[in-house]
Scaffold this motif. Structure first.
Motif, short mmCIF file in Angstrom:
data_model
loop_
_atom_site.label_atom_id
_atom_site.label_comp_id
_atom_site.label_asym_id
_atom_site.label_seq_id
_atom_site.Cartn_x
_atom_site.Cartn_y
_atom_site.Cartn_z
N GLU A 251 20.59 50.05 -22.03
CA GLU A 251 19.60 50.89 -22.68
C GLU A 251 19.08 50.18 -23.92
OE1 GLU A 251 21.31 54.51 -24.07
OE2 GLU A 251 22.79 53.51 -25.34
N SER A 252 17.85 50.54 -24.32
CA SER A 252 17.25 49.95 -25.51
C SER A 252 16.90 51.05 -26.51
CB SER A 252 15.99 49.16 -25.15
OG SER A 252 15.35 48.67 -26.31
N PRO A 253 17.67 51.18 -27.59
CA PRO A 253 17.37 52.21 -28.58
C PRO A 253 16.10 51.96 -29.38
CG PRO A 253 19.66 51.49 -28.73
CD PRO A 253 18.94 50.51 -27.87
N SER A 254 15.69 50.66 -29.50
CA SER A 254 14.56 50.37 -30.39
C SER A 254 13.95 49.02 -30.08
CB SER A 254 15.04 50.38 -31.86
OG SER A 254 13.99 50.00 -32.74
N SER A 255 12.65 48.91 -30.32
CA SER A 255 11.97 47.61 -30.42
C SER A 255 10.98 47.70 -31.56
CB SER A 255 11.27 47.23 -29.11
OG SER A 255 10.24 48.14 -28.81
N SER A 256 10.85 46.60 -32.31
CA SER A 256 9.92 46.55 -33.45
C SER A 256 9.84 45.12 -33.93
CB SER A 256 10.38 47.46 -34.60
OG SER A 256 11.63 47.02 -35.11
N SER A 257 8.75 44.80 -34.63
CA SER A 257 8.61 43.49 -35.29
C SER A 257 8.82 42.32 -34.33
CB SER A 257 9.60 43.38 -36.45
OG SER A 257 9.41 44.43 -37.38
N ARG A 259 10.72 42.17 -31.83
CA ARG A 259 12.10 42.07 -31.39
C ARG A 259 12.48 43.33 -30.62
NH1 ARG A 259 12.63 41.45 -36.83
NH2 ARG A 259 14.00 43.28 -36.93
N GLY A 260 13.30 43.15 -29.59
CA GLY A 260 13.82 44.28 -28.85
C GLY A 260 15.33 44.30 -28.91
N PHE A 261 15.90 45.48 -29.14
CA PHE A 261 17.36 45.63 -29.19
C PHE A 261 17.83 46.37 -27.95
CE2 PHE A 261 21.06 48.30 -30.32
CZ PHE A 261 21.98 47.28 -30.53
N ALA A 262 18.90 45.86 -27.36
CA ALA A 262 19.46 46.49 -26.16
C ALA A 262 20.98 46.44 -26.22
CB ALA A 262 18.96 45.78 -24.90
N ARG A 263 21.60 47.41 -25.57
CA ARG A 263 23.06 47.42 -25.48
C ARG A 263 23.44 47.80 -24.06
NH1 ARG A 263 23.28 52.45 -29.71
NH2 ARG A 263 22.58 54.10 -28.28
N GLY A 264 24.60 47.37 -23.63
CA GLY A 264 25.00 47.62 -22.26
C GLY A 264 26.48 47.87 -22.12
N SER A 265 26.85 48.56 -21.04
CA SER A 265 28.24 48.80 -20.68
C SER A 265 28.45 48.28 -19.27
CB SER A 265 28.56 50.30 -20.73
OG SER A 265 28.39 50.82 -22.04
N ILE A 266 29.56 47.59 -19.07
CA ILE A 266 29.88 47.03 -17.76
C ILE A 266 31.10 47.76 -17.20
CG2 ILE A 266 30.48 44.95 -16.48
CD1 ILE A 266 29.11 43.31 -18.65
N PHE A 267 30.91 48.33 -16.01
CA PHE A 267 31.95 49.13 -15.36
C PHE A 267 32.38 48.50 -14.05
CE2 PHE A 267 29.37 52.14 -17.79
CZ PHE A 267 30.30 52.99 -18.38
N THR A 268 33.64 48.71 -13.67
CA THR A 268 34.06 48.42 -12.31
C THR A 268 33.48 49.50 -11.40
OG1 THR A 268 36.09 49.71 -12.52
CG2 THR A 268 36.22 47.36 -13.07
N ARG A 269 33.55 49.27 -10.12
CA ARG A 269 32.97 50.23 -9.17
C ARG A 269 33.62 51.60 -9.27
NH1 ARG A 269 31.06 48.71 -3.13
NH2 ARG A 269 30.23 50.72 -2.55
N ASP A 270 34.90 51.64 -9.62
CA ASP A 270 35.58 52.93 -9.72
C ASP A 270 35.47 53.54 -11.11
OD1 ASP A 270 37.24 51.23 -11.10
OD2 ASP A 270 39.03 51.65 -9.92
N GLY A 271 34.61 52.98 -11.97
CA GLY A 271 34.30 53.62 -13.24
C GLY A 271 35.09 53.16 -14.44
N LYS A 272 35.86 52.09 -14.32
CA LYS A 272 36.62 51.59 -15.46
C LYS A 272 35.70 50.75 -16.36
CE LYS A 272 39.77 48.40 -14.73
NZ LYS A 272 41.05 47.76 -14.35
N LEU A 273 35.62 51.09 -17.65
CA LEU A 273 34.79 50.35 -18.59
C LEU A 273 35.52 49.07 -18.98
CD1 LEU A 273 32.25 50.22 -20.42
CD2 LEU A 273 33.61 51.39 -22.17
#
Length: 289
Positions: A251-257, A259-273
């Protein structure tokens, strides 16, 4: 590169001495070195100076200059600290006389403690019901913009399956989110945690800025926007199996100037972060006069 074995030949560096390592580069379809490659190679260098009893738990990096695909990259590791529980390393990457990249990485002994995590998004399509990048190319290749088609045509050691396919010809703004299933090609069952983390780091630089470009898709695309990774941070939480599909939810909370900011979460198929990622990237409109 087509398999995990090919990828490891790229990521495992040549040792010059105990704290200096050399690496080569492979294109992913760009004219400059892929940021994920430099991140993963730097982690490989740092990990080789730390006790095997300590595993990587976080790293923070800055990309200073674009890397040249034709020149070796030299990674210099500095021992910042070896404490009772944590070890910290600083890595600088050089080409010729230029410092192109810096990274700090922290390693931690295994300890027991409290545990919780956020949940994976419910209701997402499973990878078996989605098209891979190769299948998108086969079905829609002639309708894709030339630059995007060329990018999809590059052989990769990873399969990617986005949960939603955005038509670049629609020129319609979409929400600042992106979810992509991925799986390594080849047998990764006997890899140790350090090696798996290096592969995951390599993959983490794929796709993440898409979420920052999505809200501007009515006017911005890869052909008229200069993009580049500026910085990249990653936190590693749990061990994982690389042989099954995993989800990269961004997801990207903000872009400005520009520049774009993004953050991510990586999960296994069974939902383990297993990891979280944060990145700011250049998103500079190209003035085509």
């Amino acid at each position: 590169m087509t398999t995990v074995e090919d990828l490891l030949k790229l990521l495992v560096l040549e040792k010059v001495n105990d704290y200096v390592f050399n690496g080569v580069s492979k294109t992913i379809g760009n004219s400059i070195v892929f940021g994920g490659q430099v991140l993963a190679q730097a982690i490989n260098a740092a990990s080789r100076t730390v006790s095997s009893q300590r595993s990587l738990h976080s790293m923070h990096a800055y990309f200073l200059e674009a890397g040249n695909l034709d020149h070796l990259i030299t990674y210099n590791v500095t021992v910042v600290r070896d404490g009772g529980s944590f070890s910290v390393r600083r890595v600088t990457a050089h080409q010729n006389e230029n410092t192109i990249f810096i990274l700090a990485a922290s390693f931690h002994i295994k300890e027991e403690g409290y545990s919780h995590q956020i949940e994976m998004k419910p209701g997402l399509k499973q990878p078996e019901d989605l098209l891979s990048w190769n299948e998108i190319l086969d079905q829609f290749g002639n309708a894709l913009p030339k630059s995007l088609k060329a990018f999809f045509e590059v052989k990769r050691p990873i399969d990617f399956k986005p949960t939603e396919i955005v038509n670049p010809m629609d020129k319609k703004d979409v929400p600042p989110y992106s979810d992509v299933w991925f799986r390594i090609k080849g047998d990764a069952k006997d890899l140790d945690l350090a090696t798996k983390q290096q592969i995951l780091t390599y993959i983490s630089d794929y796709n993440i800025l898409v979420s920052a470009l999505n809200p501007h898709a009515s006017k911005a695309h890869w052909g008229n926007t200069q993009t580049a990774s500026l910085d990249h941070s990653m936190w590693y939480f749990r061990d994982f199996d690389l042989n099954d599909w995993m989800l990269y939810s961004m997801e990207s909370p903000s872009s400005s100037s520009a520049r774009g900011f993004a953050r991510g979460s990586i999960f296994t198929r069974d939902g383990k972060l297993i990891a979280s990622v944060a990145q700011e990237g250049l998103m500079r409109p190209i003035d085509k006069k």
